[in-house]
Enzyme design. Structure first.
Site, PDB file in Angstrom:
ATOM      1  N   SER A  63       0.811  -1.221   0.000  1.00 44.44           N
ATOM      2  CA  SER A  63       0.000   0.000   0.000  1.00 44.44           C
ATOM      3  C   SER A  63       0.845   1.272   0.000  1.00 44.44           C
ATOM      4  CB  SER A  63      -0.922   0.019   1.225  1.00 44.44           C
ATOM      5  OG  SER A  63      -0.154   0.089   2.413  1.00 44.44           O
ATOM      6  N   THR A 214       1.796   6.975   0.517  1.00 42.75           N
ATOM      7  CA  THR A 214       0.866   5.917   0.125  1.00 42.75           C
ATOM      8  C   THR A 214       0.748   5.841  -1.388  1.00 42.75           C
ATOM      9  OG1 THR A 214      -1.411   5.110   0.404  1.00 42.75           O
ATOM     10  CG2 THR A 214      -1.113   7.473   0.166  1.00 42.75           C
ATOM     11  N   ARG A 224      -7.669  10.663  -8.471  1.00 46.92           N
ATOM     12  CA  ARG A 224      -8.167  10.752  -7.086  1.00 46.92           C
ATOM     13  C   ARG A 224      -7.040  11.127  -6.133  1.00 46.92           C
ATOM     14  NH1 ARG A 224      -7.151   7.517  -2.063  1.00 46.92           N
ATOM     15  NH2 ARG A 224      -9.062   7.688  -0.821  1.00 46.92           N
ATOM     16  N   THR A 247      -4.568   6.216   9.149  1.00 48.41           N
ATOM     17  CA  THR A 247      -4.876   5.617   7.862  1.00 48.41           C
ATOM     18  C   THR A 247      -6.338   5.208   7.863  1.00 48.41           C
ATOM     19  OG1 THR A 247      -4.460   3.296   8.433  1.00 48.41           O
ATOM     20  CG2 THR A 247      -2.564   4.624   7.827  1.00 48.41           C
TER      21      THR A 247
END
Length: 346
Positions: A63, A214, A224, A247
């Site tokens: 991730s 991230t 996005r 997170t």
């Protein structure tokens, strides 16, 4: 149902052992990298940058860093942010392409420009001009994830039901359809799809820095931007009050800035503490350990919702001698996110 983990550090550090490093999830190599910087006499910003950078190289949990979370076009893009709790300067990038060291680019934004946030292709060009190497962020693993997603008719995805073709059964491209009364559905997201690293470092002098990195949400819509690169949503640092990182479902968290609110509240608490005499309250032990994080919210169901006001009342009132109003304000962001389906556990 969304899950997330939060660490909140509240000042003053009178009883804490410094320097100090903490980050989300068990990314121990990242913690060690940051700690080594502090032990060698490096700055807290250096520590946060190196800690997050280690996760980018290690592709923590898939991730963070290159080769993870491909978007609807199969491309991996990166978001990152770093904040100086002394000067309140922030450097951030989002939708970063071709550059593996996102946290490094975020720091370059902070150090070499008057801006706070760069996004998209222009952020990538800026990085290249700053000397960062352009590389392909796609790997065999991310390509495999994308290929399987296409075979599964692009499931899951982030489209609402008011588009055509039906996003629950088909891939795009999608177009809007006549607005109908939308049925609210609960979206299940794999916890491993959004395990951003958020890190806080506190120097020997009590100065605070925070950072995040991230590759965003798996199968996100291209372009996005998530919470991680937004100050107050992904992380926040203020050397006079504390630091916070989290997170989770960034599209929800950005609506409440849950990292900013507790720090602002604590600033008021500290100011109030300095203006009044200390009073002992029932249940406030003199040997209370204030060096521990005030909250550590893990991936499980909230077993006892009564523990929230109890902790906020007990720890804040004992430490800061403040009113219930502040305790409730401190809890407000937690309650707001709970109403939006986030699972919390103390």
């Amino acid at each position: 149902m969304t899950t997330f983990l939060v660490y909140i550090l509240m000042l003053p550090f009178g009883h804490a052992t410094l320097p100090f490093v903490i980050n989300t999830w068990p990314f121990k190599d990242a913690t060690s990298a940051a700690w080594s910087v502090l032990q060698a006499g490096g700055s807290i910003l250096d520590a946060v940058e190196q800690g997050c950078s280690r996760c980018e190289v290690d592709q923590c949990d898939g991730s963070v860093g290159f080769g993870g979370s491909p978007d609807e076009n199969g491309e991996t893009t990166l978001d990152a942010m770093i904040m100086n709790g002394d000067t309140m300067e922030v450097g951030a990038v989002a939708d970063l392409r071709r550059i593996k060291n996102a946290i490094g680019v975020a720091r370059a934004v902070m150090q070499h420009t008057e801006h706070t946030f760069l996004v998209g292709e222009s952020a990538s060009v800026f990085a290249e001009n700053m000397g960062f190497t352009a590389e392909d962020l796609t790997t065999n693993k991310s390509l495999s994830i994308f290929t399987q997603w296409l075979k599964d008719n692009c499931q899951p995805n982030y489209r609402k039901q008011n588009v055509l073709p039906d996003p629950s059964k088909n891939c795009g491209p999608y177009k809007p359809r006549a607005m109908l009364k939308q049925r609210k559905s609960e979206r299940q997201i794999d916890i491993h799809a959004h395990d951003t690293i958020g890190m806080i470092a506190i120097g020997q002098d009590g100065h605070v820095a925070a950072g995040t990195s991230t590759n965003g949400a798996n199968h996100k819509i291209p372009g996005r931007v998530g919470d991680s690169s937004v100050a107050g949503a992904g992380a926040y640092a203020d050397s006079t009050a504390g630091g916070a990182a989290a997170t989770g479902d960034g599209d929800v968290m950005m609506r409440f800035l849950p990292r900013l609110d507790p720090i602002c509240s604590n600033t008021l608490l500290i100011q109030h503490t300095h203006s009044m005499e200390t009073t002992n309250f029932p249940g406030c032990g003199a040997d209370e350990d204030w060096s521990r994080p005030i909250l550590s919210l893990q991936d499980s169901h909230l077993q006892d919702q009564a523990v929230l006001p109890r902790i906020l009342w007990g720890r804040h009132l004992c430490q800061h001698n403040w009113s219930l109003w502040c305790c409730l304000q401190q809890a407000s962001w937690i309650l707001q996110i709970l109403l939006h389906g986030v699972r919390l556990s103390i």
